[in-house]
Design a protein around this motif. Structure first.
Motif, PDB file in Angstrom:
ATOM      1  N   PRO A  94      -3.357  29.509   2.556  1.00  9.05           N
ATOM      2  CA  PRO A  94      -2.971  28.870   1.289  1.00  9.05           C
ATOM      3  C   PRO A  94      -3.229  27.365   1.355  1.00  9.05           C
ATOM      4  O   PRO A  94      -3.188  26.773   2.434  1.00  9.05           O
ATOM      5  CB  PRO A  94      -1.469  29.166   1.182  1.00  9.05           C
ATOM      6  CG  PRO A  94      -1.182  30.233   2.165  1.00  9.05           C
ATOM      7  CD  PRO A  94      -2.232  30.170   3.223  1.00  9.05           C
ATOM      8  N   PRO A  95      -3.488  26.735   0.202  1.00 10.91           N
ATOM      9  CA  PRO A  95      -3.754  25.289   0.204  1.00 10.91           C
ATOM     10  C   PRO A  95      -2.546  24.507   0.727  1.00 10.91           C
ATOM     11  O   PRO A  95      -1.409  24.840   0.422  1.00 10.91           O
ATOM     12  CB  PRO A  95      -3.981  24.959  -1.270  1.00 10.91           C
ATOM     13  CG  PRO A  95      -4.093  26.241  -1.986  1.00 10.91           C
ATOM     14  CD  PRO A  95      -3.511  27.314  -1.143  1.00 10.91           C
ATOM     15  N   SER A  96      -2.818  23.474   1.505  1.00 10.98           N
ATOM     16  CA  SER A  96      -1.760  22.558   1.941  1.00 10.98           C
ATOM     17  C   SER A  96      -2.156  21.153   1.504  1.00 10.98           C
ATOM     18  O   SER A  96      -3.198  20.955   0.890  1.00 10.98           O
ATOM     19  CB  SER A  96      -1.540  22.661   3.451  1.00 10.98           C
ATOM     20  OG  SER A  96      -2.757  22.675   4.151  1.00 10.98           O
ATOM     21  N   GLY A  97      -1.327  20.163   1.837  1.00  7.65           N
ATOM     22  CA  GLY A  97      -1.473  18.836   1.250  1.00  7.65           C
ATOM     23  C   GLY A  97      -2.707  18.074   1.702  1.00  7.65           C
ATOM     24  O   GLY A  97      -3.236  18.297   2.791  1.00  7.65           O
ATOM     25  N   VAL A  98      -3.163  17.148   0.861  1.00  8.43           N
ATOM     26  CA  VAL A  98      -4.238  16.233   1.254  1.00  8.43           C
ATOM     27  C   VAL A  98      -3.944  14.781   0.908  1.00  8.43           C
ATOM     28  O   VAL A  98      -4.643  13.886   1.375  1.00  8.43           O
ATOM     29  CB  VAL A  98      -5.601  16.634   0.648  1.00  8.43           C
ATOM     30  CG1 VAL A  98      -6.059  17.958   1.226  1.00  8.43           C
ATOM     31  CG2 VAL A  98      -5.558  16.676  -0.867  1.00  8.43           C
ATOM     32  N   GLY A  99      -2.924  14.511   0.105  1.00 14.27           N
ATOM     33  CA  GLY A  99      -2.650  13.137  -0.304  1.00 14.27           C
ATOM     34  C   GLY A  99      -2.288  12.234   0.866  1.00 14.27           C
ATOM     35  O   GLY A  99      -2.647  11.064   0.891  1.00 14.27           O
ATOM     36  N   GLU A 100      -1.580  12.770   1.824  1.00 15.47           N
ATOM     37  CA  GLU A 100      -1.122  11.967   2.953  1.00 15.47           C
ATOM     38  C   GLU A 100      -1.841  12.247   4.275  1.00 15.47           C
ATOM     39  O   GLU A 100      -2.008  11.332   5.085  1.00 15.47           O
ATOM     40  CB  GLU A 100       0.399  12.157   3.127  1.00 15.47           C
ATOM     41  CG  GLU A 100       1.152  11.610   1.920  1.00 15.47           C
ATOM     42  CD  GLU A 100       2.606  12.048   1.825  1.00 15.47           C
ATOM     43  OE1 GLU A 100       3.466  11.273   2.214  1.00 15.47           O
ATOM     44  OE2 GLU A 100       2.868  13.174   1.341  1.00 15.47           O
ATOM     45  N   PRO A 101      -2.234  13.489   4.558  1.00 16.24           N
ATOM     46  CA  PRO A 101      -2.711  13.814   5.915  1.00 16.24           C
ATOM     47  C   PRO A 101      -3.951  13.063   6.392  1.00 16.24           C
ATOM     48  O   PRO A 101      -4.205  13.020   7.600  1.00 16.24           O
ATOM     49  CB  PRO A 101      -2.995  15.324   5.821  1.00 16.24           C
ATOM     50  CG  PRO A 101      -2.064  15.816   4.769  1.00 16.24           C
ATOM     51  CD  PRO A 101      -2.059  14.719   3.747  1.00 16.24           C
ATOM     52  N   GLY A 102      -4.712  12.457   5.501  1.00 13.19           N
ATOM     53  CA  GLY A 102      -5.879  11.707   5.949  1.00 13.19           C
ATOM     54  C   GLY A 102      -5.514  10.419   6.668  1.00 13.19           C
ATOM     55  O   GLY A 102      -6.340   9.842   7.380  1.00 13.19           O
ATOM     56  N   LEU A 103      -4.280   9.967   6.470  1.00 13.83           N
ATOM     57  CA  LEU A 103      -3.887   8.649   6.975  1.00 13.83           C
ATOM     58  C   LEU A 103      -3.533   8.597   8.464  1.00 13.83           C
ATOM     59  O   LEU A 103      -4.011   7.692   9.172  1.00 13.83           O
ATOM     60  CB  LEU A 103      -2.726   8.113   6.126  1.00 13.83           C
ATOM     61  CG  LEU A 103      -2.314   6.668   6.384  1.00 13.83           C
ATOM     62  CD1 LEU A 103      -1.853   6.003   5.099  1.00 13.83           C
ATOM     63  CD2 LEU A 103      -1.203   6.577   7.432  1.00 13.83           C
ATOM     64  N   PRO A 104      -2.669   9.500   8.970  1.00 15.57           N
ATOM     65  CA  PRO A 104      -2.124   9.287  10.327  1.00 15.57           C
ATOM     66  C   PRO A 104      -3.146   9.067  11.439  1.00 15.57           C
ATOM     67  O   PRO A 104      -2.932   8.183  12.286  1.00 15.57           O
ATOM     68  CB  PRO A 104      -1.277  10.544  10.561  1.00 15.57           C
ATOM     69  CG  PRO A 104      -0.834  10.945   9.181  1.00 15.57           C
ATOM     70  CD  PRO A 104      -2.016  10.649   8.306  1.00 15.57           C
ATOM     71  N   PRO A 105      -4.268   9.785  11.501  1.00 15.28           N
ATOM     72  CA  PRO A 105      -5.132   9.600  12.681  1.00 15.28           C
ATOM     73  C   PRO A 105      -5.942   8.304  12.697  1.00 15.28           C
ATOM     74  O   PRO A 105      -6.415   7.898  13.770  1.00 15.28           O
ATOM     75  CB  PRO A 105      -6.103  10.804  12.597  1.00 15.28           C
ATOM     76  CG  PRO A 105      -5.496  11.760  11.626  1.00 15.28           C
ATOM     77  CD  PRO A 105      -4.720  10.917  10.672  1.00 15.28           C
ATOM     78  N   ILE A 106      -6.127   7.635  11.564  1.00 10.07           N
ATOM     79  CA  ILE A 106      -7.091   6.536  11.562  1.00 10.07           C
ATOM     80  C   ILE A 106      -6.629   5.369  12.429  1.00 10.07           C
ATOM     81  O   ILE A 106      -7.430   4.773  13.173  1.00 10.07           O
ATOM     82  CB  ILE A 106      -7.447   6.067  10.124  1.00 10.07           C
ATOM     83  CG1 ILE A 106      -8.582   5.050  10.155  1.00 10.07           C
ATOM     84  CG2 ILE A 106      -6.262   5.480   9.387  1.00 10.07           C
ATOM     85  CD1 ILE A 106      -9.877   5.579  10.713  1.00 10.07           C
TER      86      ILE A 106
END
Lengths: 724, 153
Positions: free
Chosen positions: A688-700
């Motif tokens: 099922p779809p999960s979030g994308v608004g925030e998860p791009g941030l932590p690893p950078i």
């Protein structure tokens, strides 16, 4: 916002409102559409429209309008939710429209919260089945109407790109032509959804955001663009230190400014009422306020950091524990230790906080961008002494939020209501200045981490202890009821449940107190935990003679295949062969947040003694990617927002407690020349779809810091990397 | 003091304090709301308009200096460069929250009017004054190149 929390004060989600009793609600709205602007706020359906449920309106002109229950703050809600409806309706993308749904938790609750609200990267995921069912029901009603009209079996009717057809007889009709007949039919109890193999829009490339054009031509209407007859503009003077209150006001100079109508003392500060914005802002500069600072935060950042650091070293409230970490460290061949300091951060969304309120003494109408309309609604009604039914909220396009407009204490809604009450019946636009925003608190919590790891003679990690100190976001809010054992998971999320095998480990937290208000800031706890964990791990792996990628893979838990997959994918994308040796170095980091898995590799060079990021590779597993281009855009945005913070953002308090940063000259977000090239790979998934608004941030942040350490030899443990 | 200037091809007279920033004259008095307020000190570029043919921050431009001036806002922006920029912006899905994009589009249009084939460095220099907190920068770069290519074709 955190995805797990379920407010204790909230009603449980109900499906009762799903397909029932919607006509009255929609017809009850009374916002007059403005001809020139494209407003996202709700409008009344046109006569003859087909309104199968609370989410969909089919107009005679064939347009299908979806009422979007999540605020559009840039993340693409007004595209993603209509796309789910269009898929099940077999509509053509060009006939789809989006409007923001009104405030109504019975109809428009977030299934993850139980009330209407947007946050925690839950917008698409919690809507996935709801919106598909709404679309399928509408399709079934259109098909049933066509079957009756043509006297043919419904099973023989097909729908494609907005055309309802019966092959054997050659009959064809558009949605609009069937709207009136469909509206008279019964609402189906249960409808079949498509097999994902038959999707034509979900997962498709080439989808244009429904708001792309209006936002490229100046036609999109934001809160700041709302003007009402006789409206006054209101500017605020807030306390210069957190926790200070108004002692006395000298308004004589302010009132002498042409256009300034009144100066009023409110619970949150001093309000200047004026005929236009320029007069209001001049009045703001001219009013003289004496403050009572007896309860104010008077510590400067250095003193706060000192206190938090001492607390981190002795943090004892255990959030996660396994094995015997102390024994492991005591018996280790070598113990590595590091402390990290993360500053307060301002969201600094481009549109400062604003709202328009109009009331006549018995009813109020509001235009604003509120991420949790249900609780804002209650606050507005409560402050004004009105029943909730007498308060209407129009959710407008919003110039960014990043968490800032999801305030559990509803301080802005309360201030807006107080502005109206103190001004008397009429219309008011409350508009914060950039200075109000920058110095107004509700920051990402200042956080100190202390990490220790024990290594055996072969370089294996035998023990892992992470202690941290920061303020709780939940404490003092309605969410406090959910703090179990005194723990606020938003303080340390991302430092627990790591994907790595660490049999002897402990995570402990020390809760700090300060009058400085703190809030969720895009990716919340992960903004600092990913940096602390992934940079420390990198150093520990190097000490143990391990490669950053292979070392992580070797430690990966067997039950975390999705973490493994994104790491392997990003290493492949970047052609990983270690941190490198030349003028450009490479760093890797990964984090699971808000249900999604992201790994990134950053390519970094030295520009005038500071890191400059030239390229980023990003692999994401967010389950089924409903709109891949929106997923990519959110990864790019998360990377840019995160990079901005670790390179150059900090809110600091001077000794005495004043905020040092005033505007974008002192608080310096990322600009275009600093934006790296970004390549995003979305892992195929049937989850099922999960979030994308925030998860791009932590690893950078940690990816860049790891590359920078390889290049400069410096491990940056106090952020930002290049202080102003 | 009345000031007469041309806004989006129409002559308008503003009887306002000459210190009034052009931004607030446009928004509060002419109801041209596409031009946005972000900082008030010319640091963010959300208020960018064309003033006598050049991109200018309207939040620090007092109307007292604009007698006889020509202003184009996002609502009145026209010509092949503007059309190419807005087409590329839409096709590439540049906007997220969208609040800064009026200013971005005006700056990009101004760049392409002066430099039809900008280099990467020229794009960086021309767009450095426009903040975007959604960090749509990578797509802004791409859209400017695409607009430039479409004008050449």
């Amino acid at each position: 916002m955190h995805p797990i929390v379920k407010p204790a004060f909230a009603p449980r989600p109900t499906r009762r409102g799903f397909l029932a009793g919607t006509g009255g609600l929609i017809l009850g709205l009374h916002l007059a559409p403005q001809a020139r602007a494209e407003s996202s706020a709700p409008t009344a359906p046109t006569p003859g429209a087909f309104v199968p449920n609370a989410f969909i309106r089919v107009a005679p002109d064939d347009t299908v309008t979806v009422l979007v229950k999540h605020i559009e703050i840039g993340q693409g809600a007004n595209t993603g939710l209509p796309l789910l409806v269009a898929e099940e309706m077999d509509a053509d993308w060009s006939q789809m429209r989006a409007e923001q749904a009104p405030s109504n938790p019975q109809l428009y609750a977030n299934a993850a919260f139980g009330i209407q609200g947007t946050g925690g990267s839950t917008g698409l995921s919690n809507s996935y089945m709801t919106m598909r069912r709404a679309g399928a029901a509408a399709r079934a009603m259109l098909v049933s109407a066509a079957a009756d009209l043509w006297g043919v079996p419904a099973a023989e009717i097909t729908v494609s790109k907005g055309v309802v057809a019966h092959g054997p007889t050659g009959n064809e009709a558009s949605f609009g032509a069937l709207a009136e007949a469909a509206a008279k039919g019964p609402v189906p109890e249960d409808v079949a959804l498509k097999d994902p193999a038959d999707f034509t829009l979900i997962g498709a490339e080439g989808i244009t955001r429904l708001d792309a054009r209006s936002k490229s031509t100046g036609q999109a209407e934001f809160t700041i663009d709302v003007y009402r007859d006789g409206m006054q503009v209101v500017a605020m003077v807030h306390p210069p230190k957190f926790g200070a209150t108004v002692a006395s006001v000298d308004d004589s100079e302010a009132l002498a400014i042409p256009g300034v109508r009144a100066v009023r003392q409110l619970p949150s500060g001093v309000a200047i009422y004026a005929d236009d914005t320029f007069a209001a802002f001049r009045g703001r500069d001219a009013v003289v306020v004496e403050w009572d600072e007896s309860a104010a935060e008077t510590r400067g950042t250095d003193e706060i950091v000192e206190t938090f650091t001492a607390a981190a070293r002795t943090a004892s409230l255990v959030a996660e524990e396994a094995g015997d970490a102390d024994a492991a460290l005591a018996g280790a061949e070598r113990v590595i230790e590091a402390e990290y300091v993360f500053p307060y951060l301002a969201h600094a969304a481009m549109e400062p906080l604003d709202g328009v309120i109009e009331w006549d003494g018995s009813a109020a109408e509001i235009w604003s961008g509120m991420q949790i309309p249900t609780t804002s609604h209650a606050t507005l009604a409560g402050v004004m002494g009105l029943g909730q039914e007498a308060v209407t909220i129009n959710t407008m396009y919003t110039g960014g939020s990043f968490g800032r407009r999801a305030t559990p204490d509803n301080h802005f809604a309360a201030e807006l209501a107080n502005v109206a009450m103190a001004g008397g019946p009429g219309a008011y636009k409350l508009l914060w200045t950039r200075e109000n925003d920058m110095q107004g608190g509700y920051y990402r919590p200042l956080t100190v981490h202390r990490l220790r790891a024990g290594l055996d003679g072969a370089g294996n990690i035998t023990g892992w202890v992470n202690q941290l100190a920061n303020q709780s976001i939940m404490r003092g809010s309605p969410f406090e009821a959910m703090m179990q054992g005194g723990l606020d998971p938003t303080s340390y999320e991302g430092a627990n449940d790591l994907p790595y095998e660490l049999p002897n480990r402990r995570l402990a937290w020390a809760e700090m107190r300060s009058p400085v208000p703190v809030l969720w800031w895009r990716a919340v706890g992960h903004t600092h935990t990913a940096y602390a964990v992934e940079t420390f791990l990198d150093e520990v792996l190097e000490t143990g003679g391990r490669d950053p990628v292979q070392g992580r893979l070797d430690m990966m838990r067997a039950d975390r295949p999705r973490d493994r997959a994104v790491l392997e994918r990003v290493a492949e994308m970047a052609g990983w062969s270690g941190p490198g040796t030349g003028d450009r170095r490479y760093g890797v980091a990964m984090a699971r947040s808000f249900g999604s898995y992201v790994a990134q590799v950053a390519e970094v060079e030295d520009r005038d003694g500071a890191p400059h990021v030239t390229r980023v590779w990003c692999a994401v597993d967010c389950g089924l990617a409903v709109t891949p281009d929106v997923v990519r855009a959110q990864m790019e945005g998360g990377i840019g927002y995160g990079l901005s913070s670790i390179l150059g953002e900090a809110v600091t308090l001077e000794p005495g407690g004043r905020v040092a940063q005033v505007n974008f000259d002192g608080y310096t977000p990322l600009r275009l020349p600093e934006m790296p090239r970004i390549e995003v790979s979305i892992l195929p998934s049937a989850e099922p779809p999960s979030g994308v608004g925030e998860p791009g941030l932590p690893p950078i942040g940690p990816a860049v810091a790891n590359a920078w350490r390889a290049l400069s030899g410096q491990a940056v443990r106090r952020l930002p990397m290049r202080p102003a | 003091m009345a000031i007469t200037l041309t806004v989006n091809d129409e002559e308008v007279t503003l009887d306002l304090d000459p210190d009034t920033p052009l931004l607030w004259a446009l928004r509060d008095h002419l109801r041209l709301t596409g031009t946005k307020f972000g900082c008030g000190i010319a640091q963010c570029g959300a208020c960018t308009v064309m003033l006598d043919g050049f991109a200018q921050r309207s939040c620090v431009t007092p109307i007292g200096a604009l007698e006889g001036a020509t202003v184009q806002t996002i609502e009145g922006l026209d010509g092949p460069e503007a059309e190419a920029v807005q087409a590329a912006w839409t096709e590439i899905n540049v906007p997220q929250c969208g609040y800064c994009q009026s200013g971005q589009v005006v700056s990009a249009t101004s760049l392409l009017r002066e430099v039809p084939k900008p280099s990467d460095q020229e794009i960086d220099d021309a767009m450095a004054g426009n903040l975007c907190r959604c960090a749509t920068y990578a797509r802004i770069r791409k859209a400017i190149r695409q607009a430039s290519d479409s004008l050449e074709a």
